[in-house]
Design a protein around this motif. Structure first.
Motif, mmCIF file in Angstrom:
data_model
loop_
_atom_site.group_PDB
_atom_site.id
_atom_site.type_symbol
_atom_site.label_atom_id
_atom_site.label_comp_id
_atom_site.label_asym_id
_atom_site.label_seq_id
_atom_site.Cartn_x
_atom_site.Cartn_y
_atom_site.Cartn_z
ATOM 1 N N ILE A 129 42.262 33.645 37.348
ATOM 2 C CA ILE A 129 43.538 33.180 37.897
ATOM 3 C C ILE A 129 43.891 31.741 37.546
ATOM 4 C CG2 ILE A 129 43.359 34.784 39.827
ATOM 5 C CD1 ILE A 129 42.505 32.405 41.574
ATOM 6 N N ASP A 130 43.063 31.037 36.785
ATOM 7 C CA ASP A 130 43.352 29.640 36.490
ATOM 8 C C ASP A 130 44.679 29.515 35.745
ATOM 9 O OD1 ASP A 130 42.827 26.970 36.702
ATOM 10 O OD2 ASP A 130 41.511 26.866 34.948
ATOM 11 N N GLY A 131 45.512 28.591 36.198
ATOM 12 C CA GLY A 131 46.810 28.357 35.566
ATOM 13 C C GLY A 131 47.944 29.165 36.144
ATOM 14 N N LEU A 132 47.636 30.110 37.037
ATOM 15 C CA LEU A 132 48.684 30.925 37.645
ATOM 16 C C LEU A 132 49.292 30.211 38.848
ATOM 17 C CD1 LEU A 132 46.973 34.447 37.644
ATOM 18 C CD2 LEU A 132 48.722 33.601 36.061
ATOM 19 N N ASP A 133 50.574 30.474 39.092
ATOM 20 C CA ASP A 133 51.244 29.931 40.272
ATOM 21 C C ASP A 133 51.115 30.856 41.472
ATOM 22 O OD1 ASP A 133 52.559 27.475 39.145
ATOM 23 O OD2 ASP A 133 53.420 28.984 37.809
ATOM 24 N N ALA A 134 50.960 32.146 41.224
ATOM 25 C CA ALA A 134 50.833 33.108 42.315
ATOM 26 C C ALA A 134 50.013 34.302 41.842
ATOM 27 C CB ALA A 134 52.206 33.568 42.800
ATOM 28 N N VAL A 135 49.370 34.955 42.795
ATOM 29 C CA VAL A 135 48.590 36.155 42.508
ATOM 30 C C VAL A 135 49.009 37.235 43.484
ATOM 31 C CG1 VAL A 135 46.282 37.166 42.349
ATOM 32 C CG2 VAL A 135 46.628 34.755 41.746
ATOM 33 N N LEU A 136 49.390 38.384 42.954
ATOM 34 C CA LEU A 136 49.689 39.561 43.766
ATOM 35 C C LEU A 136 48.464 40.472 43.651
ATOM 36 C CD1 LEU A 136 53.037 41.613 43.622
ATOM 37 C CD2 LEU A 136 50.851 42.586 44.292
ATOM 38 N N PHE A 137 47.813 40.757 44.779
ATOM 39 C CA PHE A 137 46.544 41.472 44.688
ATOM 40 C C PHE A 137 46.420 42.485 45.822
ATOM 41 C CE2 PHE A 137 45.838 38.234 47.758
ATOM 42 C CZ PHE A 137 44.784 38.610 48.563
ATOM 43 N N ALA A 138 45.538 43.467 45.589
ATOM 44 C CA ALA A 138 45.268 44.483 46.600
ATOM 45 C C ALA A 138 43.800 44.457 47.005
ATOM 46 C CB ALA A 138 45.668 45.865 46.097
ATOM 47 N N ALA A 139 42.912 44.960 46.131
ATOM 48 C CA ALA A 139 41.509 45.140 46.504
ATOM 49 C C ALA A 139 40.621 43.905 46.388
ATOM 50 C CB ALA A 139 40.908 46.279 45.673
ATOM 51 N N PRO A 140 40.764 43.047 45.374
ATOM 52 C CA PRO A 140 39.788 41.959 45.195
ATOM 53 C C PRO A 140 39.731 41.006 46.384
ATOM 54 C CG PRO A 140 41.161 42.201 43.247
ATOM 55 C CD PRO A 140 41.794 43.033 44.319
ATOM 56 N N ALA A 141 38.541 40.471 46.610
ATOM 57 C CA ALA A 141 38.352 39.459 47.651
ATOM 58 C C ALA A 141 38.743 38.084 47.114
ATOM 59 C CB ALA A 141 36.900 39.443 48.107
ATOM 60 N N VAL A 142 39.226 37.244 48.004
ATOM 61 C CA VAL A 142 39.479 35.836 47.702
ATOM 62 C C VAL A 142 38.493 35.043 48.537
ATOM 63 C CG1 VAL A 142 41.147 33.946 47.739
ATOM 64 C CG2 VAL A 142 41.921 36.283 47.254
ATOM 65 N N THR A 143 37.565 34.370 47.872
ATOM 66 C CA THR A 143 36.465 33.691 48.556
ATOM 67 C C THR A 143 36.445 32.211 48.198
ATOM 68 O OG1 THR A 143 34.864 34.015 46.767
ATOM 69 C CG2 THR A 143 35.152 35.841 48.319
ATOM 70 N N ALA A 144 35.475 31.494 48.743
ATOM 71 C CA ALA A 144 35.309 30.088 48.379
ATOM 72 C C ALA A 144 35.007 29.957 46.893
ATOM 73 C CB ALA A 144 34.197 29.463 49.221
ATOM 74 N N ARG A 145 34.296 30.928 46.338
ATOM 75 C CA ARG A 145 33.967 30.889 44.900
ATOM 76 C C ARG A 145 35.205 31.040 44.034
ATOM 77 N NH1 ARG A 145 29.469 34.023 42.120
ATOM 78 N NH2 ARG A 145 30.793 35.831 42.628
ATOM 79 N N THR A 146 36.247 31.656 44.585
ATOM 80 C CA THR A 146 37.484 31.836 43.824
ATOM 81 C C THR A 146 38.003 30.498 43.307
ATOM 82 O OG1 THR A 146 38.083 33.797 45.129
ATOM 83 C CG2 THR A 146 39.866 32.679 43.943
ATOM 84 N N PHE A 147 37.792 29.447 44.069
ATOM 85 C CA PHE A 147 38.376 28.146 43.734
ATOM 86 C C PHE A 147 37.443 27.269 42.903
ATOM 87 C CE2 PHE A 147 40.403 29.741 47.540
ATOM 88 C CZ PHE A 147 41.750 29.529 47.271
ATOM 89 N N THR A 148 36.216 27.721 42.706
ATOM 90 C CA THR A 148 35.262 26.932 41.922
ATOM 91 C C THR A 148 35.671 26.904 40.451
ATOM 92 O OG1 THR A 148 33.462 27.529 43.422
ATOM 93 C CG2 THR A 148 32.851 26.706 41.246
ATOM 94 N N GLY A 149 35.899 25.704 39.933
ATOM 95 C CA GLY A 149 36.264 25.555 38.529
ATOM 96 C C GLY A 149 37.741 25.668 38.238
ATOM 97 N N LEU A 150 38.573 25.877 39.259
ATOM 98 C CA LEU A 150 40.016 25.943 39.025
ATOM 99 C C LEU A 150 40.563 24.553 38.705
ATOM 100 C CD1 LEU A 150 41.460 28.318 41.805
ATOM 101 C CD2 LEU A 150 41.401 28.727 39.341
ATOM 102 N N THR A 151 41.378 24.477 37.681
ATOM 103 C CA THR A 151 42.041 23.208 37.391
ATOM 104 C C THR A 151 43.258 23.017 38.288
ATOM 105 O OG1 THR A 151 43.338 24.284 35.642
ATOM 106 C CG2 THR A 151 41.260 23.228 35.001
ATOM 107 N N ARG A 152 43.848 24.145 38.712
ATOM 108 C CA ARG A 152 45.001 24.089 39.614
ATOM 109 C C ARG A 152 45.055 25.401 40.393
ATOM 110 N NH1 ARG A 152 51.174 24.612 37.666
ATOM 111 N NH2 ARG A 152 50.290 26.630 37.174
ATOM 112 N N PRO A 153 44.809 25.365 41.699
ATOM 113 C CA PRO A 153 44.838 26.605 42.473
ATOM 114 C C PRO A 153 46.241 27.204 42.508
ATOM 115 C CG PRO A 153 43.770 24.827 43.687
ATOM 116 C CD PRO A 153 44.445 24.200 42.508
#
Length: 358
Positions: free
Chosen positions: A58-82
């Motif tokens: 998801i790096d570089g995206l402005d928005a995420v439309l999602f159903a099944a995947p989890a969003v966790t603390a690890r999701t943000f690790t290494g993101l240049t821009r959430p």
């Protein structure tokens, strides 16, 4: 047509890949993605099907439309821009780390307006199927056991007492669907205003009273630490032997082991479950062999109505954020005080002063 991926200077959206089947078709059908095209927004399906969204997805995206995947603390690790927004296709958010999203200035939305009627209709469908022993009667015909039909006399819904654990928007919609059956509705919901319940004609009681007084108990509350195993062995023991239990919310709200024991012992007449403590349930789960239980793979409400409703609601949230407005169904309201969110939206958000879609 979906864009090839994020484009500098334009609002970009990623759609989780679990929406697609092996042939690349959206299994949900029309989820209103064409409205993103009409608004000139670039979107694409994420490159991999995953149980947990990570920075590489998801790096570089402005928005995420999602159903099944989890969003966790690890999701943000290494993101240049959430992303500014995680728009969940559905009403549950127990797989989303709201604190992590808030810390990183990311809005999280759900789609109660899209799921409300489909889930309420599914609850009524399950209720009637359990009371009328529909799966058992289906098997009698298929297995040539026609002569056994007298053993599966059902229960009529008219004039019964229905108990709701949770009186949120979806449960309130169900109350309306139940009116032609002339039922009495009681409910446990410590967060529902008494005036709202009165307007619906619902009597608010405590959880024990719902379990003890109702002919059918329907679980419709959100899964939280407070509601986990809300229906436990003690509360199941309060039910009438002629009563049935339905769960169309989240599996862990019901102590499944205790329910199995209650069904085996005849302390509960039957059950209807669209959700389980562990999904999918193991093939050795005793519930799968019980004739007095109606089961569904966490999809009873999945219809074209839900596809369009959930998709349209999630897309509206994305369009709001893309135009600098706060979407309607933000679940992590504390994020409105995050300075990074205010700066990226271009409007003040502390205390919710940005324009909110109504």
């Amino acid at each position: 047509m979906a864009g090839p991926g994020p484009v500098d200077g334009r609002f970009t959206v990623g759609v989780s890949r679990d929406f697609l089947d092996t042939d690349g078709r959206n299994v949900w059908g029309d989820i209103r993605l064409s409205e993103l095209d009409a608004a000139g927004i670039d979107w694409h399906y994420l490159p991999r099907d995953t149980d947990e969204l990570l920075a590489t997805d998801i790096d570089g995206l402005d928005a995420v439309l999602f159903a099944a995947p989890a969003v966790t603390a690890r999701t943000f690790t290494g993101l240049t821009r959430p992303p500014l927004l995680f728009a969940r296709f559905g009403v549950g958010y127990d797989s989303v780390d709201l604190d992590a999203c808030t810390r990183h200035g990311a809005l999280v939305t759900i789609t109660p307006d899209g799921a409300r009627r489909p889930v309420a209709t599914a609850a009524l469908t399950m209720l009637l199927a359990v009371l009328h022993n529909v799966p058992a009667k289906d098997r009698l015909v298929r297995e040539g056991r026609w002569s056994e039909r007298e053993q599966w006399m059902g229960l009529g819904l008219t004039g019964r007492r229905v108990g709701l654990l949770g009186l949120g928007n979806t449960a309130r919609d169900l109350v309306g669907l139940l009116r032609p059956f002339e039922v009495e509705v009681i409910a446990y919901d410590p967060y529902c205003p008494a005036e709202t319940a009165r307007e619906l004609g619902v009597r608010l009681v405590d959880a024990d009273a719902v379990m003890a007084e109702a002919d059918a108990v329907i679980v419709m509350c959100v899964l939280t630490d407070e509601t986990r195993h809300l229906v436990d062995a003690r509360r199941l023991s309060l039910m009438k032997p002629s009563a049935v239990l339905l769960n169309v919310a989240r599996g862990p709200i019901v102590d499944e082991t205790a329910l199995i024991e209650a069904l085996r012992a005849g302390r509960v007449r039957g059950a209807g479950l669209d959700v389980f403590e562990s999904e999918p349930p193991g093939l050795d789960n005793p519930l799968l062999g019980m004739d007095n239980v109606v089961l569904s793979p966490h999809s009873l409400a999945w219809t074209d109505e839900m596809s369009a409703g959930n998709g349209g609601s999630a897309v509206r949230a994305i369009l709001d954020v893309a135009t600098g407005r706060l979407p309607r169904f933000v679940v992590n309201r504390d994020v409105l005080g995050h300075p990074g969110l205010s700066e990226r939206l271009g409007v003040p958000t502390r205390y919710g002063r940005a324009e909110v879609r109504t």
